[in-house]
Design an enzyme around this catalytic site. Structure first.
Site, PDB file in Angstrom:
ATOM      1  N   HIS A  24      -6.487 -10.012   8.029  1.00 15.31           N
ATOM      2  CA  HIS A  24      -7.392  -9.419   7.313  1.00 15.31           C
ATOM      3  C   HIS A  24      -8.582  -9.947   6.658  1.00 15.31           C
ATOM      4  O   HIS A  24      -8.428  -9.878   5.181  1.00 15.31           O
ATOM      5  CB  HIS A  24      -7.002  -8.453   6.297  1.00 15.31           C
ATOM      6  CG  HIS A  24      -6.680  -7.418   7.476  1.00 15.31           C
ATOM      7  ND1 HIS A  24      -5.198  -6.467   7.442  1.00 15.31           N
ATOM      8  CD2 HIS A  24      -6.969  -6.775   8.889  1.00 15.31           C
ATOM      9  CE1 HIS A  24      -4.931  -5.267   8.352  1.00 15.31           C
ATOM     10  NE2 HIS A  24      -5.456  -5.875   9.145  1.00 15.31           N
ATOM     11  N   PHE A  43       1.169  -1.146  -0.127  1.00 12.48           N
ATOM     12  CA  PHE A  43      -0.454   0.096  -0.232  1.00 12.48           C
ATOM     13  C   PHE A  43       0.996   1.764   0.196  1.00 12.48           C
ATOM     14  O   PHE A  43       1.007   2.150  -0.707  1.00 12.48           O
ATOM     15  CB  PHE A  43      -0.816   0.354   1.374  1.00 12.48           C
ATOM     16  CG  PHE A  43      -2.274  -0.570   0.815  1.00 12.48           C
ATOM     17  CD1 PHE A  43      -2.734  -1.184  -0.369  1.00 12.48           C
ATOM     18  CD2 PHE A  43      -2.947  -0.977   2.170  1.00 12.48           C
ATOM     19  CE1 PHE A  43      -4.151  -1.916  -0.042  1.00 12.48           C
ATOM     20  CE2 PHE A  43      -4.222  -1.090   1.932  1.00 12.48           C
ATOM     21  CZ  PHE A  43      -4.426  -2.110   0.700  1.00 12.48           C
TER      22      PHE A  43
HETATM   23  P1  CNA Z   1       1.533  -1.136   4.351  1.00  7.14           P
HETATM   24  O1  CNA Z   1       1.000  -0.377   5.097  1.00  7.14           O
HETATM   25  O2  CNA Z   1       2.066  -0.758   2.719  1.00  7.14           O
HETATM   26  O3  CNA Z   1       3.874  -1.214   4.164  1.00  7.14           O
HETATM   27  C1  CNA Z   1       4.384  -2.773   3.691  1.00  7.14           C
HETATM   28  C2  CNA Z   1       5.389  -2.464   4.268  1.00  7.14           C
HETATM   29  O4  CNA Z   1       6.931  -3.162   4.009  1.00  7.14           O
HETATM   30  C3  CNA Z   1       6.444  -0.473   3.599  1.00  7.14           C
HETATM   31  O5  CNA Z   1       7.051   0.258   5.397  1.00  7.14           O
HETATM   32  C4  CNA Z   1       7.718  -0.589   3.292  1.00  7.14           C
HETATM   33  O6  CNA Z   1       8.954  -0.372   3.513  1.00  7.14           O
HETATM   34  C5  CNA Z   1       7.941  -2.626   3.521  1.00  7.14           C
HETATM   35  N1  CNA Z   1       7.956  -3.672   2.314  1.00  7.14           N
HETATM   36  C6  CNA Z   1       8.044  -3.377   1.005  1.00  7.14           C
HETATM   37  N2  CNA Z   1       9.155  -4.342   0.080  1.00  7.14           N
HETATM   38  C7  CNA Z   1       9.345  -5.230   1.301  1.00  7.14           C
HETATM   39  C8  CNA Z   1      10.318  -6.120   0.976  1.00  7.14           C
HETATM   40  N3  CNA Z   1      10.638  -6.976   0.072  1.00  7.14           N
HETATM   41  N4  CNA Z   1      10.758  -6.194   2.596  1.00  7.14           N
HETATM   42  C9  CNA Z   1      10.659  -5.911   3.496  1.00  7.14           C
HETATM   43  N5  CNA Z   1      10.090  -4.938   3.363  1.00  7.14           N
HETATM   44  C10 CNA Z   1       9.542  -4.671   2.572  1.00  7.14           C
HETATM   45  O7  CNA Z   1       0.957  -2.732   4.166  1.00  7.14           O
HETATM   46  P2  CNA Z   1       1.271  -3.641   5.380  1.00  7.14           P
HETATM   47  O8  CNA Z   1       0.385  -4.940   5.257  1.00  7.14           O
HETATM   48  O9  CNA Z   1       1.426  -2.772   7.010  1.00  7.14           O
HETATM   49  O10 CNA Z   1      -0.350  -2.748   6.131  1.00  7.14           O
HETATM   50  C11 CNA Z   1      -1.475  -3.892   6.520  1.00  7.14           C
HETATM   51  C12 CNA Z   1      -2.499  -3.288   4.820  1.00  7.14           C
HETATM   52  C13 CNA Z   1      -1.760  -3.298   3.416  1.00  7.14           C
HETATM   53  C14 CNA Z   1      -2.951  -4.565   5.006  1.00  7.14           C
HETATM   54  O11 CNA Z   1      -5.309  -4.038   4.994  1.00  7.14           O
HETATM   55  C15 CNA Z   1      -2.953  -5.401   3.663  1.00  7.14           C
HETATM   56  O12 CNA Z   1      -4.572  -5.792   4.016  1.00  7.14           O
HETATM   57  C16 CNA Z   1      -2.989  -4.892   2.518  1.00  7.14           C
HETATM   58  N6  CNA Z   1      -2.430  -5.316   1.401  1.00  7.14           N
HETATM   59  C17 CNA Z   1      -1.690  -6.509   0.963  1.00  7.14           C
HETATM   60  C18 CNA Z   1      -1.310  -7.439   0.191  1.00  7.14           C
HETATM   61  C19 CNA Z   1      -1.162  -8.647   0.414  1.00  7.14           C
HETATM   62  O13 CNA Z   1      -2.262  -9.258   0.442  1.00  7.14           O
HETATM   63  N7  CNA Z   1      -0.305  -8.617  -0.539  1.00  7.14           N
HETATM   64  C20 CNA Z   1      -0.848  -6.378  -0.591  1.00  7.14           C
HETATM   65  C21 CNA Z   1      -1.459  -4.732  -0.961  1.00  7.14           C
HETATM   66  C22 CNA Z   1      -1.827  -4.152   0.781  1.00  7.14           C
END
Ligand code: CNA
Length: 242
Positions: free
Chosen positions: A120, A32
């Site tokens: 979630h 996100f």
């Molecule tokens: P976020 O807020 O987008 O944070 C993601 C974090 O991960 C950031 O701080 C980045 O710096 C870090 N990051 C990105 N790539 C890497 C990597 N390769 N290695 C280490 N760190 C990395 O997402 P959160 O999960 O904190 O927020 C929660 C939301 C996002 C939830 O409600 C999810 O459902 C939602 N979400 C989920 C998905 C999925 O299921 N793959 C995708 C996008 C959003």
């Protein structure tokens, strides 16, 4: 290899893992809040993602919700990466008791993890709001407009939307695993979405490890901070096999 991280994992007996969207960026699913995350990718809808992915918006503008959801939340081609596989291996070895995830993509299960607590929900489960019949992700993907059930009811993803509560059973189980852990590894999450982010506060074990590309507000609480890609950081666990 990060020797400190290896040492912590070697010395741990009960690891719990708490993760987020950063886990799956190396599988090609945008998160996100990163620079190339979903939040920056769209402007055409005229609403913030928090609005588009909210309970009220789902019911008021179901067609727009699904248009956005299909474009930005479904990644049928994505496969587990090294981070998912390393965590599945730790569980198999009896070191890791649970993966607690904010992700909705099902990639931990695809990698072989058994005890996955999906805070979630999951895009792989979708249910009729009238008769509760379940449908797979493919049904949502292949349908057009608002997907409906054979009974005529509107189908809703089993995903926790903004404005909806988390399942109590899952939350309690997550808290229990964190309370019993000697090491908590937190990875790939910005730690800004509550109540998931607050789960860290239940940890009273020895090692709190944060693995995240960017800094978080909780870095100062950690006994070890690793600012690397999590797949790279954990890949040594897979190499130990070879
Ligand atoms: P976020 O807020 O987008 O944070 C993601 C974090 O991960 C950031 O701080 C980045 O710096 C870090 N990051 C990105 N790539 C890497 C990597 N390769 N290695 C280490 N760190 C990395 O997402 P959160 O999960 O904190 O927020 C929660 C939301 C996002 C939830 O409600 C999810 O459902 C939602 N979400 C989920 C998905 C999925 O299921 N793959 C995708 C996008 C959003």
């Amino acid at each position: 290899m990060n020797e400190q991280l290896k040492q912590v994992i070697d010395n741990s007996r009960r690891i719990a893992f708490l993760g987020g969207a950063g886990l799956s960026t190396e599988s090609g699913i945008p998160d996100f809040r990163s620079a190339d995350g979903i939040y920056k990718a769209q402007t055409a809808y005229g609403h913030s993602p928090e609005v588009l992915l909210s309970h009220d918006f789902f019911w008021q503008h179901t067609d727009v919700f699904y248009d956005y959801y299909r474009k930005f939340l479904l990644y049928p081609e994505a496969r587990p990466n090294k981070a998912h596989r390393a965590l599945a291996k730790l569980e198999k070895e009896g070191k890791l008791t649970a993966v607690i995830t904010q992700n909705i993509d099902g990639l931990h299960q695809a990698a072989g993890s058994q005890n996955v607590l999906e805070l979630h929900g999951s895009v792989h489960r979708n249910y009729c709001t009238k008769c509760r019949k379940f449908y797979p992700m493919e049904y949502i993907q292949q349908s057009e407009g608002v997907p409906t059930c054979s009974c005529g009811g509107i189908i809703k993803p089993d995903v926790v939307l903004y404005g909806e509560g988390l399942e109590t059973k899952t939350l309690i189980s997550a808290v229990t695993h964190i309370q019993r852990a000697d090491t908590l590894i937190v990875g790939g999450t910005s730690l800004v979405v509550y109540p998931a982010a607050g789960l860290i506060d239940y940890f009273s074990g020895k090692e709190l490890v944060l693995i995240n590309l960017s800094r978080t507000d909780r870095d100062s609480d950690a006994t070890l901070c690793v600012h690397e890609k999590i797949g790279e950081a954990l890949s040594f666990l897979l190499e130990e096999d070879q």
